[in-house]
Design a protein around this motif. Sequence first.
Motif, short mmCIF file in Angstrom:
data_model
loop_
_atom_site.label_atom_id
_atom_site.label_comp_id
_atom_site.label_asym_id
_atom_site.label_seq_id
_atom_site.Cartn_x
_atom_site.Cartn_y
_atom_site.Cartn_z
N VAL A 1 0.83 -1.20 0.00
CA VAL A 1 0.00 0.00 0.00
C VAL A 1 0.87 1.26 0.00
N ALA A 2 1.99 1.22 0.73
CA ALA A 2 2.89 2.37 0.75
C ALA A 2 3.43 2.67 -0.65
N VAL A 3 3.76 1.63 -1.40
CA VAL A 3 4.25 1.82 -2.77
C VAL A 3 3.16 2.44 -3.64
N ILE A 4 1.94 1.91 -3.55
CA ILE A 4 0.83 2.43 -4.35
C ILE A 4 0.55 3.89 -3.98
N THR A 5 0.58 4.19 -2.69
CA THR A 5 0.33 5.56 -2.24
C THR A 5 1.38 6.52 -2.76
N ALA A 6 2.63 6.05 -2.78
CA ALA A 6 3.73 6.92 -3.20
C ALA A 6 3.71 7.22 -4.69
N VAL A 7 3.30 6.26 -5.52
CA VAL A 7 3.45 6.44 -6.97
C VAL A 7 2.16 6.26 -7.75
N GLY A 8 1.04 5.89 -7.09
CA GLY A 8 -0.14 5.50 -7.85
C GLY A 8 -1.41 6.25 -7.54
N ARG A 9 -1.31 7.56 -7.35
CA ARG A 9 -2.48 8.34 -6.96
C ARG A 9 -3.60 8.27 -8.00
N TYR A 10 -3.25 8.22 -9.28
CA TYR A 10 -4.27 8.28 -10.34
C TYR A 10 -4.64 6.91 -10.90
N LEU A 11 -4.14 5.85 -10.29
CA LEU A 11 -4.50 4.51 -10.77
C LEU A 11 -5.98 4.26 -10.54
N PRO A 12 -6.64 3.49 -11.42
CA PRO A 12 -8.06 3.16 -11.21
C PRO A 12 -8.28 2.51 -9.86
N SER A 13 -9.36 2.89 -9.20
CA SER A 13 -9.63 2.39 -7.86
C SER A 13 -9.80 0.87 -7.84
N ALA A 14 -10.26 0.29 -8.94
CA ALA A 14 -10.45 -1.16 -8.98
C ALA A 14 -9.14 -1.91 -8.79
N LEU A 15 -8.04 -1.34 -9.27
CA LEU A 15 -6.74 -1.97 -9.10
C LEU A 15 -6.31 -1.94 -7.64
N ARG A 16 -6.57 -0.83 -6.97
CA ARG A 16 -6.23 -0.73 -5.55
C ARG A 16 -7.03 -1.74 -4.74
N THR A 17 -8.32 -1.82 -5.03
CA THR A 17 -9.18 -2.78 -4.34
C THR A 17 -8.70 -4.20 -4.58
N PHE A 18 -8.30 -4.48 -5.81
CA PHE A 18 -7.81 -5.82 -6.17
C PHE A 18 -6.59 -6.19 -5.35
N VAL B 1 10.80 -1.93 -5.90
CA VAL B 1 11.42 -1.01 -6.86
C VAL B 1 10.86 -1.23 -8.27
N ILE B 2 10.83 -2.49 -8.71
CA ILE B 2 10.32 -2.79 -10.05
C ILE B 2 8.84 -2.41 -10.14
N GLY B 3 8.06 -2.84 -9.14
CA GLY B 3 6.64 -2.52 -9.14
C GLY B 3 6.41 -1.02 -9.07
N GLY B 4 7.20 -0.31 -8.26
CA GLY B 4 7.04 1.13 -8.13
C GLY B 4 7.33 1.86 -9.43
N VAL B 5 8.39 1.45 -10.13
CA VAL B 5 8.74 2.08 -11.41
C VAL B 5 7.63 1.84 -12.44
N LEU B 6 7.17 0.60 -12.54
CA LEU B 6 6.12 0.28 -13.50
C LEU B 6 4.82 1.01 -13.19
N LEU B 7 4.46 1.04 -11.91
CA LEU B 7 3.22 1.72 -11.51
C LEU B 7 3.32 3.23 -11.73
N SER B 8 4.50 3.80 -11.52
CA SER B 8 4.65 5.24 -11.74
C SER B 8 4.46 5.59 -13.20
N ILE B 9 4.91 4.69 -14.10
CA ILE B 9 4.71 4.91 -15.54
C ILE B 9 3.23 4.88 -15.87
N ARG B 10 2.52 3.87 -15.34
CA ARG B 10 1.08 3.77 -15.59
C ARG B 10 0.33 4.92 -14.92
N ASN B 11 0.80 5.34 -13.75
CA ASN B 11 0.15 6.44 -13.04
C ASN B 11 0.27 7.73 -13.85
N LYS B 12 1.42 7.96 -14.47
CA LYS B 12 1.60 9.14 -15.30
C LYS B 12 0.64 9.11 -16.49
#
Length: 469
Positions: A169-186, A421-432
């Motif tokens: 959750v900390a990783v998602i919070t740091a880099v994934g603010r705009y990710l679809p909510s369904a992914l967070r719930t998943f 690290v890998i997940g954070g980088v990938l999620l930051s790209i998708r978040n952008k």
Amino acid sequence: MTETKPVPNGTDPQKKASQNNTAFSRGTYSEYSRISEILRKESLGGFILLAATALAIILSNSPLSDTYFGVRDTELGFDIPGFHHLVMAVNHWAADGLLVVFFFLTGLELKKEFVIGDLRDPGRAIVPIAAAFGGVAAPAIIFFAINAGHETAVGGWAIPTATDIAFAVAVITAVGRYLPSALRTFLLTLAVVDDLIAIFIIAIFYTSDFKPLYLGLAIIPIVLYAVIAHKGEKFFHLNKWGAWVILLPLGIITWALFLESGIHATISGVVLGFCVPVIYNKKSKAAGADAGLAEVLEHRLRPLSSLVCVPLFAFFSAGVNVGGFSGLGTALTDSVAIGIILGLVVGKTVGITLTTWLVTRFRKANLDPDIKWVDVICMAVTGGIGFTVSLLVAELSFPDGSPHTEDAKIAILVGSVTAAVIGGVLLSIRNKHYKNIYLKENLDENQDGIPDVYSDDGSGIGGASVRAK
């Protein structure tokens, strides 16, 4: 012109059929709000957990290492007739005692998911549940394949199977603010179910010197706990002082009896969590509209768990003397370490993604238009952050004195950091990517505070939406 009235949530057959045949579709707004609140609370705990872990590693590899290990191994406890396990080292108190609060909240969250959450719908629940099982099976298979010929090592097969909720959750919070909510719930649901699987693994495979008498005696306080939790609101003021004066002592007695029974004491937390009613009565306003004791206890205990109990466990469990780069290199050549790292980084990714794909193909379901498979893969990589429960299983698999104990802890740290690290980088790209769409379409909250995607009928279907490209 005749006014078209919105159809109540869940009563439009056409919409419901479409939703049930779509994976990662948005849930109800109430579920969106509930999950967002959990993510907000867990994110702070994740950063504190990271700080506690870093401090433990620094101290255990500094001139203060003797002090650190001396405090960790100091024995404390109570000498009570009939109880022989209440005198333990500090790190065992953290693992067997403090983590009970974490597992209690896990039990509460699971019950809430299946009673009032969107997962009470089997069609919606099957995807994250199946993904959790796949995310457990694949790492275990990889670890077993690597260590099958090593008798002393193969017992650690369950170490890479867990996903750490707070860190993820900390990783998602740091880099994934705009990710679809369904992914967070998943991811949150997957991690919770993952913990439940880990609980069963611990109870079945890591029970030693089983004493059925103590487990039988534990039924008495459990039954009293359940009855009072369900029926005692009026008489014991459970939403105020009763939870501390009545339920807490019963919980401590249950924990002590589990500890003596040979079943890991943290299991008692899950059992008691399932005993708590999610809703006392729909007409009850004791803890707010439709709120039950579960919500009250979660509100009180989650800060204690995420800010104190779990970080302290990490602080006393993650400390390992690496011995410099040469020592780190030697540790990582251990087949146990290789199995753990590959299990977390590769096994979790493959297991979660492949199982999700198989379920959607079997059900002839498509991803929600807001979601792409690359998003699922990113979340699967993040699921490889296995820390809290992995450390616990490592201590159960390789007790003090085992040649694999330190190597397993180092591997958990390396594997979890790599996945983060890998997940954070990938999620930051998708978040952008999602941020650009969000800004382009100017999707913002309505004046009522409800996001546009939930504004039509509260079902999470229809309205403006962020479309993946």
